[in-house]
Design a protein around this motif. Structure first.
Motif, PDB file in Angstrom:
ATOM      1  N   HIS A 175       0.832  -1.206   0.000  1.00  0.00           N
ATOM      2  CA  HIS A 175       0.000   0.000   0.000  1.00  0.00           C
ATOM      3  C   HIS A 175       0.870   1.261   0.000  1.00  0.00           C
ATOM      4  O   HIS A 175       0.584   2.223  -0.723  1.00  0.00           O
ATOM      5  N   GLY A 176       1.922   1.246   0.789  1.00  0.00           N
ATOM      6  CA  GLY A 176       2.850   2.370   0.785  1.00  0.00           C
ATOM      7  C   GLY A 176       3.546   2.520  -0.559  1.00  0.00           C
ATOM      8  O   GLY A 176       3.804   3.640  -1.016  1.00  0.00           O
ATOM      9  N   ALA A 224     -11.302  -5.121   1.747  1.00  0.00           N
ATOM     10  CA  ALA A 224     -10.943  -3.838   2.359  1.00  0.00           C
ATOM     11  C   ALA A 224      -9.492  -3.471   2.060  1.00  0.00           C
ATOM     12  O   ALA A 224      -9.167  -2.306   1.784  1.00  0.00           O
ATOM     13  N   ASP A 225      -8.608  -4.456   2.127  1.00  0.00           N
ATOM     14  CA  ASP A 225      -7.199  -4.197   1.830  1.00  0.00           C
ATOM     15  C   ASP A 225      -7.002  -3.809   0.366  1.00  0.00           C
ATOM     16  O   ASP A 225      -6.158  -2.963   0.047  1.00  0.00           O
ATOM     17  N   PHE A 230      -6.667   2.404  -3.309  1.00  0.00           N
ATOM     18  CA  PHE A 230      -7.209   3.567  -4.008  1.00  0.00           C
ATOM     19  C   PHE A 230      -7.517   4.736  -3.072  1.00  0.00           C
ATOM     20  O   PHE A 230      -8.162   5.704  -3.483  1.00  0.00           O
ATOM     21  N   ASP A 231      -7.058   4.654  -1.836  1.00  0.00           N
ATOM     22  CA  ASP A 231      -7.322   5.741  -0.888  1.00  0.00           C
ATOM     23  C   ASP A 231      -6.840   7.083  -1.458  1.00  0.00           C
ATOM     24  O   ASP A 231      -5.727   7.195  -1.983  1.00  0.00           O
ATOM     25  N   GLY A 232      -7.698   8.094  -1.361  1.00  0.00           N
ATOM     26  CA  GLY A 232      -7.348   9.424  -1.828  1.00  0.00           C
ATOM     27  C   GLY A 232      -7.584   9.651  -3.303  1.00  0.00           C
ATOM     28  O   GLY A 232      -7.372  10.767  -3.804  1.00  0.00           O
ATOM     29  N   LEU A 233      -8.035   8.612  -4.009  1.00  0.00           N
ATOM     30  CA  LEU A 233      -8.283   8.703  -5.447  1.00  0.00           C
ATOM     31  C   LEU A 233      -9.776   8.594  -5.722  1.00  0.00           C
ATOM     32  O   LEU A 233     -10.558   8.196  -4.857  1.00  0.00           O
ATOM     33  N   VAL A 234     -10.167   8.922  -6.931  1.00  0.00           N
ATOM     34  CA  VAL A 234     -11.576   8.868  -7.330  1.00  0.00           C
ATOM     35  C   VAL A 234     -11.787   7.625  -8.181  1.00  0.00           C
ATOM     36  O   VAL A 234     -11.264   7.528  -9.300  1.00  0.00           O
ATOM     37  N   LEU A 235     -12.530   6.675  -7.653  1.00  0.00           N
ATOM     38  CA  LEU A 235     -12.731   5.422  -8.367  1.00  0.00           C
ATOM     39  C   LEU A 235     -13.559   5.631  -9.633  1.00  0.00           C
ATOM     40  O   LEU A 235     -14.526   6.379  -9.655  1.00  0.00           O
TER      41      LEU A 235
END
Length: 271
Positions: A175-176, A224-225, A230-235
């Motif tokens: 993820h990082g 969830a993982d 995509f955290d912070g992005l627009v799906l």
């Protein structure tokens, strides 16, 4: 080493006695750029999960639909394909440049066989190239002179990480890794990501166990993982879904088959 392995020629730096995910994938797709060790793993995978060949073709079709969308609908004209694997039919550059011949593509893979074979297929294609690099080394990838020759990171870029992140354990912080790549991309860029999905599906458990035993890698993750990439992005619609459900060729696809439930991915835009 068997006699057959001793007689197999390989480029410098390639250990034919150790299977490679890129070459196992090539074998499952019916390619010939693989060795005895790779074919042995492919046979074991097919014995454990006979649908694994369908699975890798499903992965290939998913990439094709994503690339077509990125060029035709999202307006992307430069693509970085991480963990690209050995060239096969309907490669990323072929799909992208069919949609717009000006699209630039860089393939990235750690397997030293990928670059020479990709370059042979690319021939005189001035807008596509391949580099040998570890996707976990963001600086080495994005700073590679062949990549910077074609890709302007100040312009919207698509980053593909399909069939790659499940190879990295949590200790490698996948993820990082994704966040570090995205931080270097311009607004309007797109990220396409997939991961094998952890579940009670017996095929998932059989495949993960066998890949761990034969390749020493394969880390299935829960929904969830996978969504957290995509955290912070627009799906992009329809979000994070099973591969056949993402912009399907058929208007109303049926429910995923059990083996199709092993694959989860999506595309998102950087605001």
């Amino acid at each position: 080493m068997t006699l057959g392995e001793a007689q197999e020629w390989a480029p410098p730096g390639v250990d034919v006695t150790r299977p490679s995910m890129a070459r196992v994938h090539d074998c499952l797709l019916g390619g010939v750029e693989n060795f005895t060790a790779d074919r042995s793993v492919a046979r074991r995978l097919k014995d454990a999960v006979p649908e694994v060949v369908d699975l890798v073709w499903c992965n290939r079709a998913f990439i094709g639909r994503i690339v077509d969308f990125l060029v035709r609908e999202a307006g992307i004209r430069q693509i970085i394909d991480l963990g690209a694997g050995l060239p096969t039919i309907e490669n990323t550059h072929e799909v992208a440049q069919f949609a717009d011949p000006g699209t630039r593509v860089v393939y990235v893979d750690l397997d030293p066989m990928v670059e020479p074979h990709a370059r042979a297929i690319l021939g005189g294609n001035a807008r596509a190239t391949a580099i040998t690099a570890d996707a976990r080394d963001v600086e080495a990838v994005l700073g590679h002179p062949e990549l910077t020759r074609l890709i302007d990171l100040d312009q919207p870029t698509a980053l593909l990480a399909i069939g790659l992140l499940h190879l990295f354990p949590d200790a490698d912080d996948p993820h990082g890794l994704v966040r570090r790549y995205v931080a270097e991309l311009a607004p309007g860029s797109h990220l396409a990501v997939s991961n094998m999905l952890a579940s009670d599906n017996p095929k998932a458990k059989a495949l993960e166990t066998l890949l761990q035993a034969t390749m020493g890698t394969s880390y299935f993750r829960d929904r969830a993982d996978i969504e957290a990439y995509f955290d912070g992005l627009v799906l992009v619609e329809p979000g994070v879904v099973h591969f056949p459900e993402w912009h399907p060729d058929e208007r109303l696809p049926g429910p995923p088959a059990p083996w199709e439930e092993l694959l989860l991915g999506g595309v998102a835009r950087k605001p």
